[in-house]
Design an enzyme around this catalytic site. Sequence first.
Site, PDB file in Angstrom:
ATOM      1  CE1 TYR A  78       8.365  76.135  28.754  1.00 49.35           C
ATOM      2  CE2 TYR A  78       9.395  75.377  26.723  1.00 49.35           C
ATOM      3  CZ  TYR A  78       8.271  75.770  27.423  1.00 49.35           C
ATOM      4  OH  TYR A  78       7.054  75.789  26.791  1.00 49.35           O
ATOM      5  CB  SER A 119       6.645  72.368  24.696  1.00 52.44           C
ATOM      6  OG  SER A 119       7.444  72.854  23.643  1.00 52.44           O
ATOM      7  N   GLY A 159      -3.103  78.960  35.110  1.00 49.57           N
ATOM      8  CA  GLY A 159      -2.569  79.981  34.203  1.00 49.57           C
ATOM      9  C   GLY A 159      -3.594  80.372  33.158  1.00 49.57           C
ATOM     10  N   GLY A 196      -2.459  84.168  27.268  1.00 50.52           N
ATOM     11  CA  GLY A 196      -2.059  83.231  26.226  1.00 50.52           C
ATOM     12  C   GLY A 196      -3.045  82.092  25.963  1.00 50.52           C
ATOM     13  CB  ILE A 197      -2.291  78.537  25.281  1.00 54.00           C
ATOM     14  CG1 ILE A 197      -1.326  78.839  24.123  1.00 54.00           C
ATOM     15  CG2 ILE A 197      -3.054  77.248  25.018  1.00 54.00           C
ATOM     16  CD1 ILE A 197      -0.126  77.896  24.059  1.00 54.00           C
TER      17      ILE A 197
HETATM   18  N1  LIG Z   1       3.698  79.769  23.492  1.00 57.52           N
HETATM   19  C1  LIG Z   1       4.330  78.761  22.954  1.00 57.52           C
HETATM   20  O1  LIG Z   1       4.946  78.869  21.898  1.00 57.52           O
HETATM   21  C2  LIG Z   1       4.277  77.423  23.617  1.00 57.52           C
HETATM   22  C3  LIG Z   1       4.849  76.345  22.964  1.00 57.52           C
HETATM   23  C4  LIG Z   1       4.816  75.112  23.577  1.00 57.52           C
HETATM   24  C5  LIG Z   1       4.242  74.977  24.832  1.00 57.52           C
HETATM   25  N2  LIG Z   1       3.706  76.065  25.462  1.00 57.52           N
HETATM   26  C6  LIG Z   1       3.118  75.855  26.775  1.00 57.52           C
HETATM   27  O2  LIG Z   1       1.823  76.394  26.832  1.00 57.52           O
HETATM   28  C7  LIG Z   1       1.521  76.749  28.164  1.00 57.52           C
HETATM   29  C8  LIG Z   1       0.918  78.138  28.204  1.00 57.52           C
HETATM   30  O3  LIG Z   1       1.864  79.032  27.682  1.00 57.52           O
HETATM   31  P1  LIG Z   1       1.509  80.402  26.955  1.00 57.52           P
HETATM   32  O4  LIG Z   1       2.297  80.414  25.716  1.00 57.52           O
HETATM   33  O5  LIG Z   1       0.058  80.593  26.909  1.00 57.52           O
HETATM   34  O6  LIG Z   1       2.241  81.409  27.975  1.00 57.52           O
HETATM   35  P2  LIG Z   1       1.784  82.775  28.646  1.00 57.52           P
HETATM   36  O7  LIG Z   1       0.997  83.598  27.704  1.00 57.52           O
HETATM   37  O8  LIG Z   1       3.043  83.327  29.209  1.00 57.52           O
HETATM   38  O9  LIG Z   1       0.831  82.282  29.821  1.00 57.52           O
HETATM   39  C9  LIG Z   1       1.350  81.582  30.891  1.00 57.52           C
HETATM   40  C10 LIG Z   1       0.318  81.512  31.973  1.00 57.52           C
HETATM   41  O10 LIG Z   1       0.889  80.792  33.073  1.00 57.52           O
HETATM   42  C11 LIG Z   1       0.735  81.573  34.234  1.00 57.52           C
HETATM   43  N3  LIG Z   1       1.773  81.290  35.216  1.00 57.52           N
HETATM   44  C12 LIG Z   1       3.110  81.399  35.081  1.00 57.52           C
HETATM   45  N4  LIG Z   1       3.725  81.074  36.233  1.00 57.52           N
HETATM   46  C13 LIG Z   1       2.751  80.770  37.127  1.00 57.52           C
HETATM   47  C14 LIG Z   1       2.729  80.380  38.484  1.00 57.52           C
HETATM   48  N5  LIG Z   1       3.848  80.240  39.187  1.00 57.52           N
HETATM   49  N6  LIG Z   1       1.531  80.135  39.065  1.00 57.52           N
HETATM   50  C15 LIG Z   1       0.385  80.281  38.376  1.00 57.52           C
HETATM   51  N7  LIG Z   1       0.337  80.666  37.087  1.00 57.52           N
HETATM   52  C16 LIG Z   1       1.503  80.909  36.479  1.00 57.52           C
HETATM   53  C17 LIG Z   1       0.767  82.996  33.745  1.00 57.52           C
HETATM   54  O11 LIG Z   1       0.208  83.805  34.746  1.00 57.52           O
HETATM   55  P3  LIG Z   1       0.424  85.409  34.764  1.00 57.52           P
HETATM   56  O12 LIG Z   1      -0.706  85.946  33.927  1.00 57.52           O
HETATM   57  O13 LIG Z   1       0.281  85.756  36.202  1.00 57.52           O
HETATM   58  O14 LIG Z   1       1.774  85.693  34.213  1.00 57.52           O
HETATM   59  C18 LIG Z   1      -0.076  82.878  32.491  1.00 57.52           C
HETATM   60  O15 LIG Z   1      -1.451  82.857  32.782  1.00 57.52           O
HETATM   61  C19 LIG Z   1       2.817  76.611  28.957  1.00 57.52           C
HETATM   62  O16 LIG Z   1       2.767  75.399  29.692  1.00 57.52           O
HETATM   63  C20 LIG Z   1       3.865  76.528  27.895  1.00 57.52           C
HETATM   64  O17 LIG Z   1       4.965  75.769  28.316  1.00 57.52           O
HETATM   65  C21 LIG Z   1       3.709  77.289  24.886  1.00 57.52           C
END
Ligand SMILES: NC(=O)c1ccc[n+]([C@@H]2O[C@H](COP(=O)([O-])OP(=O)(O)OC[C@H]3O[C@@H](n4cnc5c(N)ncnc54)[C@H](OP(=O)(O)O)[C@@H]3O)[C@@H](O)[C@H]2O)c1
Length: 315
Positions: free
Chosen positions: A199, A173, A42, A46-47
């Site tokens: 989740y 998380s 991923g 985002g992150i």
């Molecule tokens: N944001 C928060 O507040 C927060 C808080 C706690 C934990 N987290 C954790 O941080 C991590 C990253 O989250 P983020 O906030 O950066 O989210 P994000 O911006 O939505 O990015 C998610 C990434 O995961 C990819 N992804 C989703 N489903 C997938 C799949 N089936 N196969 C391959 N790639 C997939 C997405 O790909 P696409 O580009 O194709 O959509 C994207 O690159 C996650 O594990 C999340 O649980 C986030």
Amino acid sequence: MWLEILVALVVVVMSVRFWYMYTSGHCTSTRSMVGKTVIITGGTAGIGKETARDLLRRGARVIIACRNMEKGRKVAGELQSHGDGRGEVVVRRLDTSNLSSVRTFAKEVLDTEKAIHVLINNAGTPGMGKRQVTADNLELTMATNHFGHFLLTNLLLGRLKESGPSRVINVSSVVHKFPSKSNLNDLGISNDYSPSKAYRTSKLCNVLFTRELADKMAGTGVTVNSLNPGIVRTEMFDAVSFNFRAFLFHILLVVASKTSIHLAVSEEVEGVTGRYFCDCKEAPMSDLAYQNDLATELWEASVKAVGLKKDEIHY
Ligand SMILES: NC(=O)c1ccc[n+]([C@@H]2O[C@H](COP(=O)([O-])OP(=O)(O)OC[C@H]3O[C@@H](n4cnc5c(N)ncnc54)[C@H](OP(=O)(O)O)[C@@H]3O)[C@@H](O)[C@H]2O)c1
Ligand SMILES: *[C@@H]1O[C@H](CO)[C@@H](O)[C@H](O)[C@H]1NC(C)=O
Ligand SMILES: *[C@@H]1O[C@H](CO)[C@@H](O)[C@H](O)[C@H]1NC(C)=O
């Protein structure tokens, strides 16, 4: 009027966030990653994308594992053109919700990469409105956030061991603290499905797995840690003008990706394993996450769920 209030609110929230960051932990490593290969699941948004950007600047070979190749190539182009060109970025297809895609990806990587120094299990979905089941008969959120990464990590373990000291990092998380023990008896989220339940359960699984794998990898040179990146919400800025919003969002993302980067590069965490981090510092997990029997049970249930074969076991 509302705009000013919103902006003031955002500024307050960010100040608190920065204050917390600077009082609770630092990520100051300037370590070079030249000669190191890093996989980020991923890495297209985002992150994950922010983490990839930083590692590229440090000279790493970064493999962006993404489900959408077109998006992946676009992001890779962007990262490469903005970086200082030291690192190298490779884009490969991986849908973490699809076990056969995980196997295909792992085979490609094992065929082409002599070493894997860091695996960042970052891809995640917040959960869908309605319960969905994948072709492998797994609930979609659990498949994406937990089972796919469980299989991927297992398939790459042999190479990670050979490449030691190497690191596995699981992006969990703070919500891993909410599920109760009974949630772990329902890994298919079949009872009273809700996206947040799916989740949260998946994020508890990330933490439990980190502990079990850390035990299994003790003494091998592979360390395993999980982290809470903090909270980054895009919706919060929807009412603010675009450029300002994009600017704030970017800063928040940089802050959120710090802990992933810290665990990937810092000398401070060399040899540290089985822990959970927040703001670049070790933090307590939920009580459930410390229960070894639960971690072991979940490991065994996951071995069954993904159909891990004898020759795919490297622990
Ligand atoms: N944001 C928060 O507040 C927060 C808080 C706690 C934990 N987290 C954790 O941080 C991590 C990253 O989250 P983020 O906030 O950066 O989210 P994000 O911006 O939505 O990015 C998610 C990434 O995961 C990819 N992804 C989703 N489903 C997938 C799949 N089936 N196969 C391959 N790639 C997939 C997405 O790909 P696409 O580009 O194709 O959509 C994207 O690159 C996650 O594990 C999340 O649980 C986030
Ligand atoms: C799962 O991945 C395999 C192998 O890459 C692919 O052939 C298949 O179409 C994918 N299935 C789904 C539902 O995306
Ligand atoms: C990370 O979490 C995934 C999904 O829960 C799990 O399969 C994998 O084994 C974990 N990896 C480590 C290193 O703990």
